[in-house]
Write an enzyme that holds these catalytic residues in place. Sequence first.
Site, PDB file in Angstrom:
ATOM      1  N   ASP A 100       0.861  -1.178   0.000  1.00 54.61           N
ATOM      2  CA  ASP A 100       0.000   0.000   0.000  1.00 54.61           C
ATOM      3  C   ASP A 100       0.905   1.238   0.000  1.00 54.61           C
ATOM      4  O   ASP A 100       1.408   1.634  -1.037  1.00 54.61           O
ATOM      5  CB  ASP A 100      -0.905  -0.099   1.236  1.00 54.61           C
ATOM      6  CG  ASP A 100      -1.962   0.969   1.282  1.00 54.61           C
ATOM      7  OD1 ASP A 100      -2.338   1.482   0.231  1.00 54.61           O
ATOM      8  OD2 ASP A 100      -2.430   1.301   2.397  1.00 54.61           O
ATOM      9  N   THR A 101       1.180   1.820   1.149  1.00 54.94           N
ATOM     10  CA  THR A 101       2.136   2.934   1.192  1.00 54.94           C
ATOM     11  C   THR A 101       3.558   2.431   0.945  1.00 54.94           C
ATOM     12  O   THR A 101       4.426   3.192   0.540  1.00 54.94           O
ATOM     13  CB  THR A 101       2.114   3.622   2.572  1.00 54.94           C
ATOM     14  OG1 THR A 101       2.525   2.677   3.561  1.00 54.94           O
ATOM     15  CG2 THR A 101       0.740   4.164   2.899  1.00 54.94           C
ATOM     16  N   PHE A 149     -10.079   0.129  -0.193  1.00 52.84           N
ATOM     17  CA  PHE A 149      -9.810  -0.847   0.859  1.00 52.84           C
ATOM     18  C   PHE A 149     -10.431  -2.194   0.473  1.00 52.84           C
ATOM     19  O   PHE A 149     -11.608  -2.266   0.135  1.00 52.84           O
ATOM     20  CB  PHE A 149     -10.369  -0.363   2.199  1.00 52.84           C
ATOM     21  CG  PHE A 149      -9.838  -1.139   3.361  1.00 52.84           C
ATOM     22  CD1 PHE A 149      -8.588  -0.848   3.883  1.00 52.84           C
ATOM     23  CD2 PHE A 149     -10.578  -2.179   3.921  1.00 52.84           C
ATOM     24  CE1 PHE A 149      -8.076  -1.579   4.950  1.00 52.84           C
ATOM     25  CE2 PHE A 149     -10.077  -2.916   4.984  1.00 52.84           C
ATOM     26  CZ  PHE A 149      -8.818  -2.612   5.497  1.00 52.84           C
ATOM     27  N   ASP A 156      -8.050  -8.472   6.083  1.00 53.09           N
ATOM     28  CA  ASP A 156      -9.156  -8.326   7.029  1.00 53.09           C
ATOM     29  C   ASP A 156      -9.745  -6.925   7.048  1.00 53.09           C
ATOM     30  O   ASP A 156      -9.135  -5.956   6.612  1.00 53.09           O
ATOM     31  CB  ASP A 156      -8.675  -8.629   8.445  1.00 53.09           C
ATOM     32  CG  ASP A 156      -7.792  -7.495   8.993  1.00 53.09           C
ATOM     33  OD1 ASP A 156      -6.846  -7.096   8.286  1.00 53.09           O
ATOM     34  OD2 ASP A 156      -8.076  -6.987  10.089  1.00 53.09           O
TER      35      ASP A 156
END
Length: 173
Positions: A100-101, A149, A156
């Site tokens: 992600d980042t 997301f 999760d």
Amino acid sequence: MMVPGKVLISEKEIKKKVRELAKKVSLYYKGEDVIMIGVLKGAFVFLSDLMRAVKFPVKVDFMAVKSYKGTETTGEVNILLDLREDIEGKNVLIVEDIVDTGITLNAVKRILEKRKPKSLRICALLDKKERRVVDVRGDYIGFAIPNKFVVGYGLDFEEKYRNLPYVSLLKDE
Ligand code: 5GP
């Protein structure tokens, strides 16, 4: 309440991609010893499929780091669980669920580099390129996905939905 909504990547697409990635990994290492390192918890589903799809014996170990709270990146990375294997002089393949980042992967990479592996490569199932703040590149990437997301296949939301066999968006219900 947030629940799984639209399926982003189906079970069938994941299976096909895992086979492709395993083929590339198998070709690259050509029977050399490899330790696959799963970054918990998210990567365990992908790792278990990937390790069974490669054509040579691999060792497996796990690390757990924490850098995420709810759906926000905090920027901090703490080691919650360290490896049992000594990786000095070994071929290491880090297996991640999603980049992600890039903060988590970059931190894990730096920690492992200090232990002097023979080689260090990265395999991630999902990549959210738009969100990258640290320049870290995967050697094997499954799918580039939009900045949304996602849950399922190990990922999760508040510890739920890891068991979905596909990758799904969340929706408010
Ligand atoms: P990064 O450090 O690259 O920002 O974050 C990596 C970690 O954040 C992943 O290993 C994963 O645990 C979590 N993460 C990032 N994006 C998502 C997402 O869309 N869904 C879920 N469930 N976790 C995510």
